[in-house]
Motif scaffolding. Sequence first.
Motif, short mmCIF file in Angstrom:
data_model
loop_
_atom_site.label_atom_id
_atom_site.label_comp_id
_atom_site.label_asym_id
_atom_site.label_seq_id
_atom_site.Cartn_x
_atom_site.Cartn_y
_atom_site.Cartn_z
N TYR A 1 0.73 -1.39 0.00
CA TYR A 1 -0.03 -0.22 0.22
C TYR A 1 0.80 1.28 0.03
O TYR A 1 2.10 1.22 0.36
N LEU A 2 0.39 2.31 -0.56
CA LEU A 2 0.64 3.47 -0.26
C LEU A 2 0.21 4.38 0.72
O LEU A 2 -1.20 4.53 0.89
N GLY B 1 0.76 9.22 4.25
CA GLY B 1 1.95 10.01 4.27
C GLY B 1 2.88 10.00 2.95
O GLY B 1 3.90 10.61 2.91
N GLY B 2 2.22 9.16 2.05
CA GLY B 2 3.14 9.23 0.78
C GLY B 2 4.12 7.87 0.71
O GLY B 2 5.35 8.21 -0.40
N VAL B 3 4.22 7.12 1.67
CA VAL B 3 5.54 6.18 1.48
C VAL B 3 4.69 4.78 0.94
O VAL B 3 3.60 4.06 1.72
N TRP B 4 5.30 4.30 0.04
CA TRP B 4 4.99 3.00 -0.85
C TRP B 4 5.63 1.95 0.03
O TRP B 4 6.60 1.70 0.40
N THR B 5 4.62 0.96 0.62
CA THR B 5 5.02 -0.12 1.61
C THR B 5 4.76 -1.28 0.85
O THR B 5 3.61 -1.79 0.76
N ASN B 6 5.71 -2.19 0.37
CA ASN B 6 5.69 -3.51 -0.16
C ASN B 6 5.15 -4.69 0.76
O ASN B 6 5.58 -4.33 1.87
N ALA B 7 4.50 -5.61 0.39
CA ALA B 7 3.91 -6.63 1.41
C ALA B 7 5.30 -7.77 1.38
O ALA B 7 5.78 -8.04 0.23
N SER B 8 5.60 -8.23 2.33
CA SER B 8 6.62 -8.87 2.73
C SER B 8 6.55 -9.93 3.89
O SER B 8 7.47 -10.62 4.26
N ASP B 9 5.26 -10.33 3.94
CA ASP B 9 4.76 -11.34 4.73
C ASP B 9 5.35 -12.77 4.44
O ASP B 9 5.08 -13.07 3.26
#
Length: 688
Positions: A523-524, A527-535
């Motif tokens: 998700y983005l 605050g504008g930070v792209w966060t990749n899924a890493s589960d």
Amino acid sequence: MSRSDPRGLALALALALSSSLLFGSATLRAAPERAPERPEAATDTAITYQGQLSQAGRPAQGSFDFEVRLYDSASGGSQIGDTLQLDGVPIRSGVFSLGLDFGPGAFDGSPRHLAIAVRPGGGSGAYTPLAPRQALSPAPLALALPGLRTQPGAGSPNLIGGHRDNAAAAGLSGVSIGGGGAAASEANRAASDFASIGGGHSNVVYGRLGVIGGGGHNATQAEASTIAGGWDNAANGYGAVVGGGANNRASGDRTTIAGGASNIASAERASIGGGGFNRVTASHGSIAGGALITVTGAFGSVGGGQHNQVAGPGGHVGGGALNQIGGDDGSFGTIGGGQANAILAPHATIGGGGFNIASGYAATVGGGGGDPQYYTLLPGDPGIRIMASNTAEGAWSTIAGGGSNWAQGPGASVGGGESNKARGAYATIGGGEANQAAGEHATVPGGEGNLASGSWSLAAGRNARATHAGSFVWADSQAAEMPSRGADQFVVRAKGGLWFGDRAIPDVAFLDWGLITTSTDAYLSWGGVWTNASDAALKRDFASVDGRDLLDRLAALPIQTWRYRSESPAIRHIGPTAQDFQAAFALSSDDRHIGTVDADGVALAAAQTLYALSLAQAARIDALEADHRTLETRVSGLEARLARLESGTASPAAPGPSAPPRGDLAAIGLAALLGLAFSLRPRRPGGA
């Protein structure tokens, strides 16, 4: 009269016709009550002929053969039917009887004569003709048919049956009264040529070629008009027809009333199928049935129901009650059924429902109904007041159903729902409640309280306000208004987040913890930070990474600065191309994109490898530094000792080995310095 046969037999015939037209199969029925003495009329085609035959002046006796022919005149003329041969006819005291049948149509009321020839029975000789031909006159018994009499007419006789007071006016011809009638006041009467009354009583045919089949108190006034039966019906138009019923009036030319009661068809070619108290006053108008229906528009029609009205030419009401197609304004309009619907414009349509109005040209209301928005008094019948529910007012406008909806703009449409208003030209409301599409080509798919007042705008959800041209506003279930703030905006209010995709788990979603969330939970953030899924649960097929190999590949990867073609020349970026990155690491799905997770992974692996190398190098440096400090200590001791030697000062007495010679000390010091220098020289990362 006498004749001689070839054998000299003299035969004389004294003919006496005692009975003719006697029926072969007698079926008797009761005679009319007023004349019980009259027998049933004969219906067979056979006749019985009786006569006397004299031979040599005395009555003939024995068996004789007869040959009989029927002619249309006393001499010459044409033979009617076949020649009849009757052999072995017995004669007693000169009297004989012949049964003769010349077939259907032999006797039509025209003169007929018998030609008879005779010979002794069992012989083969010639017949002796008897002259003259014998005329056949009606037998009194045969003509005395119960209640049936003839009257001479100018061209055709009149045939009167039934009550003795049934009558044809003087001077008429071709009249036929089959029966019926009662007292003089209830007799059937014909007042024109070729009139026909089948039966009943108190029926009168005034028009030439008129027909009344039966019933009572019926009257035809015009030529070729017909009443099949019923009571107190009138056919007063040329060729008008009343099938039956009571108190019906077919007064227009070629009008038809099939039945029912108190119906009126007063215009040319109007028709009423049945029902009661229906009226057609326009040419070619029709009512199939029902009650209290009026058609005043030419070619208008009503299928049934009650209190329906068609005033517009070509208008049609299928059924229902209190439906109205008004005046010229409602020409060719159609109401399928329902209650209290009204058409006030040409070519408009209402499928059904209740209290609907189509007042725009070619407007359509499919059905529905609801609380009235206003009242209107329709023209034509001041007794009908329509309570408007759905109103299609604009030309070509449409309301499919629902209640209290309004399509005002030309081409506007409302699919259903309640209290919706499509006021703009070609505006559309799919349904919902209390929505408005006021802008040209504006759209509200549904929901509640939405307003699309900008041209080409769209408002959906709850209390969305698309007030600018081309704006698109989607509002969630919150009660507060959600407005657009400029033209051509896409505005979304979704407290629970937004989801996009074609699967049960969306490909992209907008949730309360992030602006954009993918199916893998990347998700983005707001605050504008792209966060990749890493589960770890989302991953499989793990494999270790050769850090030294990765560093070698990374070292060989071209890194450049560049700009996107679509951006300003002043904007620069740094990094590899997707093609070089794919060639170096074979990651991602193609050679046109670089996934941030892959770029991050390469960087992290490189950092890990460099960190391990730096730890090993730091340990070696620490060991060398320790060796260096040991050498420094030894060198310092040697230098101090050397200085004392050179100054001639003897060192304090101490146990240990004896001091080396001076030259040897100099050589040892130089070797130590060279070893320290070699151990501290720079080395290649990872080298020994």
